[in-house]
Design a protein around this motif. Structure first.
Motif, PDB file in Angstrom:
ATOM      1  N   LEU A 172     -22.995 -15.917 -15.286  1.00 59.45           N
ATOM      2  CA  LEU A 172     -23.635 -17.205 -15.028  1.00 59.45           C
ATOM      3  C   LEU A 172     -24.195 -17.734 -16.341  1.00 59.45           C
ATOM      4  O   LEU A 172     -25.353 -17.487 -16.685  1.00 59.45           O
ATOM      5  CB  LEU A 172     -24.768 -17.076 -14.005  1.00 59.45           C
ATOM      6  N   GLY A 173     -23.401 -18.405 -17.107  1.00 61.77           N
ATOM      7  CA  GLY A 173     -23.878 -18.980 -18.350  1.00 61.77           C
ATOM      8  C   GLY A 173     -23.966 -17.964 -19.470  1.00 61.77           C
ATOM      9  O   GLY A 173     -23.382 -16.877 -19.408  1.00 61.77           O
ATOM     10  N   PRO A 174     -24.735 -18.297 -20.523  1.00 60.12           N
ATOM     11  CA  PRO A 174     -24.710 -17.531 -21.769  1.00 60.12           C
ATOM     12  C   PRO A 174     -25.537 -16.245 -21.793  1.00 60.12           C
ATOM     13  O   PRO A 174     -25.435 -15.485 -22.746  1.00 60.12           O
ATOM     14  CB  PRO A 174     -25.267 -18.529 -22.786  1.00 60.12           C
ATOM     15  N   ALA A 175     -26.362 -15.997 -20.786  1.00 62.38           N
ATOM     16  CA  ALA A 175     -27.230 -14.811 -20.878  1.00 62.38           C
ATOM     17  C   ALA A 175     -27.489 -14.141 -19.542  1.00 62.38           C
ATOM     18  O   ALA A 175     -28.433 -13.368 -19.420  1.00 62.38           O
ATOM     19  CB  ALA A 175     -28.571 -15.190 -21.522  1.00 62.38           C
ATOM     20  N   ALA A 176     -26.670 -14.396 -18.537  1.00 63.47           N
ATOM     21  CA  ALA A 176     -26.954 -13.843 -17.214  1.00 63.47           C
ATOM     22  C   ALA A 176     -25.673 -13.465 -16.481  1.00 63.47           C
ATOM     23  O   ALA A 176     -24.628 -14.095 -16.654  1.00 63.47           O
ATOM     24  CB  ALA A 176     -27.753 -14.843 -16.381  1.00 63.47           C
ATOM     25  N   VAL A 177     -25.791 -12.439 -15.658  1.00 60.23           N
ATOM     26  CA  VAL A 177     -24.711 -11.990 -14.785  1.00 60.23           C
ATOM     27  C   VAL A 177     -25.272 -11.861 -13.380  1.00 60.23           C
ATOM     28  O   VAL A 177     -26.370 -11.334 -13.180  1.00 60.23           O
ATOM     29  CB  VAL A 177     -24.138 -10.629 -15.243  1.00 60.23           C
ATOM     30  N   LEU A 178     -24.545 -12.363 -12.399  1.00 59.11           N
ATOM     31  CA  LEU A 178     -24.907 -12.167 -11.004  1.00 59.11           C
ATOM     32  C   LEU A 178     -24.327 -10.828 -10.578  1.00 59.11           C
ATOM     33  O   LEU A 178     -23.103 -10.660 -10.516  1.00 59.11           O
ATOM     34  CB  LEU A 178     -24.357 -13.310 -10.160  1.00 59.11           C
ATOM     35  N   ALA A 179     -25.205  -9.874 -10.337  1.00 59.12           N
ATOM     36  CA  ALA A 179     -24.785  -8.488 -10.118  1.00 59.12           C
ATOM     37  C   ALA A 179     -24.740  -8.136  -8.636  1.00 59.12           C
ATOM     38  O   ALA A 179     -25.539  -8.634  -7.835  1.00 59.12           O
ATOM     39  CB  ALA A 179     -25.745  -7.538 -10.832  1.00 59.12           C
ATOM     40  N   ASP A 180     -23.819  -7.250  -8.309  1.00 58.17           N
ATOM     41  CA  ASP A 180     -23.797  -6.673  -6.969  1.00 58.17           C
ATOM     42  C   ASP A 180     -23.981  -5.155  -7.088  1.00 58.17           C
ATOM     43  O   ASP A 180     -24.249  -4.642  -8.177  1.00 58.17           O
ATOM     44  CB  ASP A 180     -22.506  -7.022  -6.230  1.00 58.17           C
ATOM     45  N   GLU A 181     -23.826  -4.450  -6.000  1.00 57.84           N
ATOM     46  CA  GLU A 181     -24.112  -3.015  -6.011  1.00 57.84           C
ATOM     47  C   GLU A 181     -23.133  -2.225  -6.865  1.00 57.84           C
ATOM     48  O   GLU A 181     -23.398  -1.069  -7.208  1.00 57.84           O
ATOM     49  CB  GLU A 181     -24.113  -2.468  -4.590  1.00 57.84           C
ATOM     50  N   ASN A 182     -22.008  -2.835  -7.250  1.00 56.74           N
ATOM     51  CA  ASN A 182     -21.011  -2.142  -8.064  1.00 56.74           C
ATOM     52  C   ASN A 182     -21.085  -2.493  -9.542  1.00 56.74           C
ATOM     53  O   ASN A 182     -20.232  -2.057 -10.322  1.00 56.74           O
ATOM     54  CB  ASN A 182     -19.615  -2.462  -7.523  1.00 56.74           C
ATOM     55  N   THR A 183     -22.075  -3.268  -9.960  1.00 50.26           N
ATOM     56  CA  THR A 183     -22.210  -3.658 -11.364  1.00 50.26           C
ATOM     57  C   THR A 183     -22.818  -2.507 -12.160  1.00 50.26           C
ATOM     58  O   THR A 183     -23.848  -1.947 -11.767  1.00 50.26           O
ATOM     59  CB  THR A 183     -23.084  -4.910 -11.485  1.00 50.26           C
ATOM     60  N   THR A 184     -22.173  -2.139 -13.264  1.00 51.69           N
ATOM     61  CA  THR A 184     -22.588  -0.950 -14.019  1.00 51.69           C
ATOM     62  C   THR A 184     -22.534  -1.189 -15.523  1.00 51.69           C
ATOM     63  O   THR A 184     -22.022  -2.199 -15.996  1.00 51.69           O
ATOM     64  CB  THR A 184     -21.669   0.255 -13.708  1.00 51.69           C
ATOM     65  N   THR A 185     -23.031  -0.214 -16.256  1.00 50.99           N
ATOM     66  CA  THR A 185     -22.830  -0.146 -17.696  1.00 50.99           C
ATOM     67  C   THR A 185     -21.393   0.290 -17.968  1.00 50.99           C
ATOM     68  O   THR A 185     -20.683   0.706 -17.046  1.00 50.99           O
ATOM     69  CB  THR A 185     -23.779   0.881 -18.335  1.00 50.99           C
ATOM     70  N   PRO A 186     -20.932   0.246 -19.233  1.00 51.58           N
ATOM     71  CA  PRO A 186     -19.578   0.730 -19.521  1.00 51.58           C
ATOM     72  C   PRO A 186     -19.366   2.197 -19.164  1.00 51.58           C
ATOM     73  O   PRO A 186     -18.227   2.637 -18.952  1.00 51.58           O
ATOM     74  CB  PRO A 186     -19.450   0.520 -21.036  1.00 51.58           C
ATOM     75  N   ASP A 187     -20.466   2.951 -19.079  1.00 48.01           N
ATOM     76  CA  ASP A 187     -20.373   4.363 -18.732  1.00 48.01           C
ATOM     77  C   ASP A 187     -20.466   4.615 -17.232  1.00 48.01           C
ATOM     78  O   ASP A 187     -20.527   5.765 -16.790  1.00 48.01           O
ATOM     79  CB  ASP A 187     -21.483   5.144 -19.450  1.00 48.01           C
ATOM     80  N   GLY A 188     -20.510   3.538 -16.456  1.00 50.00           N
ATOM     81  CA  GLY A 188     -20.534   3.691 -15.007  1.00 50.00           C
ATOM     82  C   GLY A 188     -21.914   3.874 -14.407  1.00 50.00           C
ATOM     83  O   GLY A 188     -22.031   4.230 -13.224  1.00 50.00           O
ATOM     84  N   VAL A 189     -22.975   3.614 -15.170  1.00 50.73           N
ATOM     85  CA  VAL A 189     -24.340   3.751 -14.665  1.00 50.73           C
ATOM     86  C   VAL A 189     -24.760   2.455 -13.983  1.00 50.73           C
ATOM     87  O   VAL A 189     -24.761   1.392 -14.609  1.00 50.73           O
ATOM     88  CB  VAL A 189     -25.323   4.073 -15.804  1.00 50.73           C
ATOM     89  N   PRO A 190     -25.114   2.494 -12.701  1.00 54.47           N
ATOM     90  CA  PRO A 190     -25.576   1.272 -12.037  1.00 54.47           C
ATOM     91  C   PRO A 190     -26.921   0.813 -12.618  1.00 54.47           C
ATOM     92  O   PRO A 190     -27.775   1.629 -12.961  1.00 54.47           O
ATOM     93  CB  PRO A 190     -25.733   1.685 -10.571  1.00 54.47           C
ATOM     94  N   PHE A 191     -27.093  -0.479 -12.731  1.00 48.14           N
ATOM     95  CA  PHE A 191     -28.375  -1.034 -13.135  1.00 48.14           C
ATOM     96  C   PHE A 191     -29.353  -0.982 -11.961  1.00 48.14           C
ATOM     97  O   PHE A 191     -28.944  -0.908 -10.795  1.00 48.14           O
ATOM     98  CB  PHE A 191     -28.207  -2.479 -13.600  1.00 48.14           C
TER      99      PHE A 191
END
Length: 302
Positions: A57-76
């Motif tokens: 969502l624009g230049p500094a935000a992501v709309l996250a769901d339960e599957n959103t993770t870091t590149p290493d697979g760690v959920p936020f």
């Protein structure tokens, strides 16, 4: 409602979200893409290109769901919260600095139809002077408060402290002194105490989202007093009735008159520039600690 300190601050933001909901307002939760080092052993926050999944969502935000993770697979933490509230949450990238973060939040708010941004710090270190003995994580809070002051030029923005002293950094007395400074500056907007129903919600959320500090406020709301340990015994929290309150304040006046660390980073064009600004005024930050850990060192204060 944005938790501004990274990690489990999104749980503290849930308390204010439920308050707003009680007045009939809809809400969207979110926070900073910066997990505590034991959760995500990467030194520093995650930028947009290090967030897997979700919708940008624009230049500094992501709309996250339960599957959103870091590149290493760690959920936020926000990913866990999305599962808990059954609604997508907002992840903020703080690496471009306060001005860009403010623009990013404003852009995301417009897309989501939000007309007010509430930024919640757990503990009260967002108001730190920099010389407090227990201060360990001032950078993210300072940067986000500076962003809140800039955001206020584009849309209504309010800052808040939830669970005074509950993260074991500033003491309750130190936070209370800072609240007094807000009041003298005309920046204090009011306060609200955790209800039994909201305390139960916080407790339930904490079973999904890794957090200790936000839970300390629940213990305060239930009348516990004395001391408690968090961070595997590295931090001591003083449980007092003060910890059950959330204090709301004007971020613009706070940056101008009360919060010197946010003022110091206000003009920074990046996270590293904000870090350098705090280094120049003699303040050690969580980024220092995490980078030291990544080098295999054991910092004396965590």
């Amino acid at each position: 409602m944005l938790g501004i300190g990274g990690g489990g601050d999104v749980v503290g933001a849930l308390a204010t979200a439920r308050l707003c909901q009680s007045f009939g307002a809809e809400f969207r939760l979110g926070g900073v893409a910066w997990e505590r080092f034991p959760i995500d052993p990467y030194p520093g926050p995650r930028s947009l290109d290090q967030i897997n999944g979700g919708k940008r969502l624009g230049p500094a935000a992501v709309l996250a769901d339960e599957n959103t993770t870091t590149p290493d697979g760690v959920p936020f933490s926000e990913s866990h919260m999305a599962a808990f509230v059954c609604s997508e949450t907002l992840l903020i990238d703080v690496t471009p600095g306060p001005a860009a973060v403010a623009e990013g939040i404003a852009s995301a708010a417009k897309t989501l139809g939000c007309d007010l941004c509430l930024m919640v710090d757990v503990g009260g270190d967002v108001l730190a002077h920099g010389d407090e003995a227990g201060l360990a994580s001032p950078l993210c809070d300072a940067l986000m408060l500076a962003a809140a002051a800039r955001l206020a030029e584009q849309m209504p923005a309010v800052a808040a402290v939830y669970g005074a002293g509950c993260d074991g950094e500033l003491t309750p007395d130190e936070v209370l002194e800072r609240i007094g400074e807000l009041a003298r500056a005309g920046a204090l907007l009011g306060a609200w105490g955790l209800t039994s129903a909201v305390a139960e919600q916080i407790e339930a959320a904490a079973r999904s989202v890794p957090t200790e500090a936000s839970l300390m406020a629940v213990r305060c709301a239930r009348g516990e007093s004395g001391t408690a340990q968090i961070r595997s015994g590295k931090r001591t929290v003083q449980l007092t009735p003060l910890g059950a309150l959330t204090f709301f304040f004007d971020p613009v006046l706070a940056v101008q008159q009360v919060a010197p660390l946010a003022r110091a980073v206000s003009g920074a064009s990046s996270l590293d520039a904000a870090q350098a600004a705090l280094t120049r005024v003699g303040v050690r930050t969580e980024l220092d600690l995490e980078r030291a850990r990544a080098r295999g060192e054991r910092p004396p204060l965590e």
